[in-house]
Design a protein around this motif. Structure first.
Motif, PDB file in Angstrom:
ATOM      1  N   UNK A 148       0.821  -1.208   0.000  1.00 36.49           N
ATOM      2  CA  UNK A 148       0.000   0.000   0.000  1.00 36.49           C
ATOM      3  C   UNK A 148       0.857   1.261   0.000  1.00 36.49           C
ATOM      4  N   UNK A 149       1.886   1.293   0.850  1.00 39.06           N
ATOM      5  CA  UNK A 149       2.727   2.483   0.960  1.00 39.06           C
ATOM      6  C   UNK A 149       3.615   2.695  -0.256  1.00 39.06           C
ATOM      7  N   UNK A 150       3.941   1.601  -0.945  1.00 38.61           N
ATOM      8  CA  UNK A 150       4.813   1.730  -2.116  1.00 38.61           C
ATOM      9  C   UNK A 150       4.196   2.635  -3.169  1.00 38.61           C
ATOM     10  N   UNK A 151       2.852   2.669  -3.205  1.00 42.97           N
ATOM     11  CA  UNK A 151       2.176   3.507  -4.190  1.00 42.97           C
ATOM     12  C   UNK A 151       2.312   4.995  -3.876  1.00 42.97           C
ATOM     13  N   UNK A 152       2.618   5.332  -2.619  1.00 46.18           N
ATOM     14  CA  UNK A 152       2.715   6.740  -2.238  1.00 46.18           C
ATOM     15  C   UNK A 152       4.156   7.180  -1.967  1.00 46.18           C
ATOM     16  N   UNK A 153       4.896   6.409  -1.171  1.00 45.29           N
ATOM     17  CA  UNK A 153       6.262   6.820  -0.843  1.00 45.29           C
ATOM     18  C   UNK A 153       7.312   5.992  -1.587  1.00 45.29           C
ATOM     19  N   UNK A 154       6.860   5.008  -2.355  1.00 47.79           N
ATOM     20  CA  UNK A 154       7.793   4.189  -3.114  1.00 47.79           C
ATOM     21  C   UNK A 154       8.397   3.077  -2.273  1.00 47.79           C
ATOM     22  N   UNK A 155       8.899   2.040  -2.933  1.00 42.22           N
ATOM     23  CA  UNK A 155       9.496   0.924  -2.210  1.00 42.22           C
ATOM     24  C   UNK A 155      10.742   1.382  -1.456  1.00 42.22           C
ATOM     25  N   UNK A 156      11.465   2.352  -2.012  1.00 45.78           N
ATOM     26  CA  UNK A 156      12.661   2.856  -1.328  1.00 45.78           C
ATOM     27  C   UNK A 156      12.300   3.455   0.021  1.00 45.78           C
ATOM     28  N   UNK A 157      11.224   4.218   0.078  1.00 46.97           N
ATOM     29  CA  UNK A 157      10.783   4.795   1.341  1.00 46.97           C
ATOM     30  C   UNK A 157      10.362   3.732   2.338  1.00 46.97           C
ATOM     31  N   UNK A 158       9.679   2.705   1.838  1.00 49.57           N
ATOM     32  CA  UNK A 158       9.271   1.598   2.701  1.00 49.57           C
ATOM     33  C   UNK A 158      10.505   0.899   3.272  1.00 49.57           C
ATOM     34  N   UNK A 159      11.502   0.687   2.425  1.00 48.23           N
ATOM     35  CA  UNK A 159      12.730   0.020   2.861  1.00 48.23           C
ATOM     36  C   UNK A 159      13.443   0.812   3.968  1.00 48.23           C
ATOM     37  N   UNK A 160      13.376   2.135   3.899  1.00 46.49           N
ATOM     38  CA  UNK A 160      14.032   2.949   4.923  1.00 46.49           C
ATOM     39  C   UNK A 160      13.447   2.655   6.303  1.00 46.49           C
ATOM     40  N   UNK A 161      12.118   2.611   6.380  1.00 50.34           N
ATOM     41  CA  UNK A 161      11.473   2.407   7.670  1.00 50.34           C
ATOM     42  C   UNK A 161      11.555   0.960   8.149  1.00 50.34           C
ATOM     43  N   UNK A 162      11.443   0.022   7.211  1.00 50.56           N
ATOM     44  CA  UNK A 162      11.352  -1.386   7.609  1.00 50.56           C
ATOM     45  C   UNK A 162      12.712  -2.074   7.662  1.00 50.56           C
ATOM     46  N   UNK A 163      13.515  -1.895   6.617  1.00 46.82           N
ATOM     47  CA  UNK A 163      14.799  -2.586   6.557  1.00 46.82           C
ATOM     48  C   UNK A 163      15.881  -1.903   7.376  1.00 46.82           C
ATOM     49  N   UNK A 164      15.733  -0.625   7.610  1.00 48.60           N
ATOM     50  CA  UNK A 164      16.784   0.121   8.308  1.00 48.60           C
ATOM     51  C   UNK A 164      16.390   0.391   9.767  1.00 48.60           C
ATOM     52  N   UNK A 165      15.403   1.257   9.958  1.00 51.79           N
ATOM     53  CA  UNK A 165      15.058   1.709  11.309  1.00 51.79           C
ATOM     54  C   UNK A 165      14.536   0.562  12.173  1.00 51.79           C
ATOM     55  N   UNK A 166      13.596  -0.211  11.631  1.00 52.82           N
ATOM     56  CA  UNK A 166      12.992  -1.284  12.419  1.00 52.82           C
ATOM     57  C   UNK A 166      14.013  -2.362  12.790  1.00 52.82           C
ATOM     58  N   UNK A 167      14.948  -2.645  11.894  1.00 49.91           N
ATOM     59  CA  UNK A 167      15.943  -3.676  12.181  1.00 49.91           C
ATOM     60  C   UNK A 167      16.893  -3.255  13.306  1.00 49.91           C
ATOM     61  N   UNK A 168      17.232  -1.985  13.360  1.00 53.69           N
ATOM     62  CA  UNK A 168      18.088  -1.508  14.451  1.00 53.69           C
ATOM     63  C   UNK A 168      17.347  -1.588  15.791  1.00 53.69           C
ATOM     64  N   UNK A 169      16.066  -1.244  15.784  1.00 54.21           N
ATOM     65  CA  UNK A 169      15.247  -1.388  16.988  1.00 54.21           C
ATOM     66  C   UNK A 169      15.211  -2.857  17.423  1.00 54.21           C
ATOM     67  N   UNK A 170      15.079  -3.739  16.449  1.00 53.67           N
ATOM     68  CA  UNK A 170      15.050  -5.179  16.719  1.00 53.67           C
ATOM     69  C   UNK A 170      16.337  -5.622  17.419  1.00 53.67           C
ATOM     70  N   UNK A 171      17.459  -5.164  16.909  1.00 55.54           N
ATOM     71  CA  UNK A 171      18.730  -5.522  17.509  1.00 55.54           C
ATOM     72  C   UNK A 171      18.844  -5.070  18.951  1.00 55.54           C
ATOM     73  N   UNK A 172      18.353  -3.876  19.250  1.00 50.47           N
ATOM     74  CA  UNK A 172      18.406  -3.365  20.623  1.00 50.47           C
ATOM     75  C   UNK A 172      17.515  -4.186  21.560  1.00 50.47           C
ATOM     76  N   UNK A 173      16.360  -4.630  21.051  1.00 52.08           N
ATOM     77  CA  UNK A 173      15.451  -5.455  21.855  1.00 52.08           C
ATOM     78  C   UNK A 173      16.134  -6.731  22.339  1.00 52.08           C
ATOM     79  N   UNK A 174      16.967  -7.317  21.505  1.00 50.18           N
ATOM     80  CA  UNK A 174      17.612  -8.589  21.830  1.00 50.18           C
ATOM     81  C   UNK A 174      18.587  -8.489  22.997  1.00 50.18           C
ATOM     82  N   UNK A 175      18.903  -7.294  23.443  1.00 46.73           N
ATOM     83  CA  UNK A 175      19.776  -7.133  24.609  1.00 46.73           C
ATOM     84  C   UNK A 175      19.194  -7.825  25.846  1.00 46.73           C
ATOM     85  N   UNK A 176      17.885  -7.956  25.889  1.00 41.18           N
ATOM     86  CA  UNK A 176      17.233  -8.605  27.031  1.00 41.18           C
ATOM     87  C   UNK A 176      17.712 -10.047  27.192  1.00 41.18           C
ATOM     88  N   UNK A 177      18.081 -10.688  26.091  1.00 47.20           N
ATOM     89  CA  UNK A 177      18.477 -12.098  26.131  1.00 47.20           C
ATOM     90  C   UNK A 177      19.754 -12.337  26.931  1.00 47.20           C
TER      91      UNK A 177
END
Length: 447
Positions: free
Chosen positions: A393-422
């Motif tokens: 849905x978002x690719x039609x407005x912000x493009x796949x590149x914009x989607x990749x910024x939020x999902x592949x970049x920002x979200x993955x770094x947040x994911x890595x920080x979460x794993x510190x609990x382990x």
């Protein structure tokens, strides 16, 4: 002593746990079946640009196909594991693969989007069953210190096969109605792979690779009955809960769905060339998966209980950093994209040899099938569905590149920080499993 730390003494069942009968043959058979299942399940993503031209579809349709396929897998995964407990894992593995092949054949005859959507959804619900069952079988075939290597070989094989099959898929794309022939061919191969399970697979007993139980006869190994309450109780294991949350944040899943489409629509690369450019992803994945599988036991010895966590955490954060430079800038050379894809594949490839053994180490043997089903077919499926729908849905407005910024970049770094609990929860949870298995051994010997 926790399950992942070096043993201070040799357990009576150590020799038997390290040499489960037929384990390497089983691993080879399961690898072959998974290659076929995964290739068929992901085929639509690969040939979609050509398919889209034939049926007049767009990125939104691709997102919907991927999302509904994953949504259908949510109840299907636990169902297949439940069925395996009733009719056996070999029969269930055969059923999932053959059924998936039949729906793949049907998808090749689709004349419109609705027909294609129905067939692909049912195909996804069928082939998903082999994943959690296979992971549980590997855990029952190899002791803790060998599971990283077994998983590394398994997932490395999958990616090497993907590299080999990439040019084949590119060849199909160049044919008239090539996407149909690709579905028909893989559907037939999938049915053949199911029959191969019947001929060659020999199932290990549940808990056979646990050193506390391996020297006991199968009927002497005490097992708790799997109930709805015990499955729900998995979420009382802190490490398991963190792994589930991490799966929901696993944005790297999106590169598999939209990677080729990104290169075609955002960078102007042809479909056939984009498939070939993405092949380095598989190479990087294979090298990292195999390498991690052999190196992780050494890391465990250097950093008992916490080395696995460090590797898993670094894999998420490095993926986000590399994705930023690989997807947020335009490069003229195809070779540059190939390099970034290889690095992204390497980061993603570090995961299976680490996260599968982590889950196996904190869950009792009889619950591992359902634990993997919830993780891989429920939580991962929810993540896939959300990412697919939102990205489409978002690719039609912000493009796949914009989607990749939020999902592949920002979200993955947040994911890595979460794993510190382990770093805190994993040593405790492996210790609890070890204590329970020790108690079960004492029970068996006292009877």
């Amino acid at each position: 002593m926790d399950a992942s730390s070096p043993a201070t003494s040799v357990r009576p069942g150590a020799a038997q746990a390290a040499d489960i009968p037929h384990r390497w043959r089983n691993l080879a058979v399961l690898s072959g079946v998974s290659v076929v299942d995964n290739t068929e399940a992901g085929l639509i993503n690969t040939v979609f640009p050509t398919l889209a031209a034939a049926l007049r579809l767009n990125s939104g349709h691709l997102g919907l196909i991927a999302a509904l396929g994953k949504i259908a897998s949510v109840p299907a995964g636990p169902f297949w594991v439940w069925l395996a407990g009733r009719i056996g894992r070999r029969a269930t593995l055969t059923a999932t693969t053959v059924t998936g092949g039949l729906f793949g054949l049907a998808a090749g005859f689709s004349q419109n989007f609705v027909q294609l959507l129905i067939c692909c959804t049912l195909m996804s619900a069928a082939v998903i069953g082999s994943s959690p069952i296979t992971m549980a079988v590997i855990a029952d075939s190899f002791p803790d210190e060998q599971r990283a290597r077994a998983n590394g070989i398994f997932f490395g094989t999958l990616q090497v096969a993907g590299i080999v099959l990439g040019p084949v898929m590119a060849a199909f794309v160049g044919l008239e109605d090539g996407w149909r022939w690709a579905l028909w061919t893989l559907g037939g191969v999938c049915i053949g792979a199911g029959l191969l399970v019947v001929a060659l697979y020999k199932d290990p007993d549940i808990g056979a690779a646990e050193e506390q139980l391996a020297d006991l006869a199968a009927e002497e190994r005490p097992k708790a009955k799997v109930t709805v309450a015990s499955v729900i109780g998995l979420f009382r294991i802190p490490t398991y809960t963190v792994m589930m949350l991490s799966r929901l944040l696993s944005g790297h899943l999106l590169i598999i769905i939209f990677g080729v489409q990104f290169l075609v629509s955002e960078r102007g690369i042809s479909n056939s060339t984009a498939i070939l450019v993405a092949l380095p992803f598989g190479i990087g994945y294979s090298v990292a998966t195999l390498g991690a599988g052999f190196l992780l036991p050494r890391i465990d010895r250097l950093m008992p209980s916490r080395g696995r966590v460090l590797v898993l955490q670094l894999a998420q954060i490095l993926f986000g950093v590399i994705a930023f430079f690989g997807t947020q800038f335009r490069y003229e050379s195809i070779g540059v994209y190939a390099l970034f894809w290889a690095l992204l594949g390497a980061c993603q490839g570090l995961n299976p040899p680490v996260n599968r053994p982590i889950v196996a180490a904190v869950v009792l043997p009889e619950l591992r099938g359902q634990a993997y089903a919830i993780w891989l077919t429920v939580f991962e499926t929810i993540a896939w569905a959300l990412f697919s729908l939102l990205a489409g849905a978002l690719a039609a407005t912000i493009g796949i590149q914009g989607v990749f910024l939020w999902v592949l970049v920002i979200l993955m770094i947040v994911n890595g920080l979460l794993l510190s609990i382990l770093y805190v929860t994993y040593p405790r949870d492996t210790g609890r499993v070890g204590e329970t298995l020790d108690f079960r051994r004492q029970q068996a010997l006292s009877n």
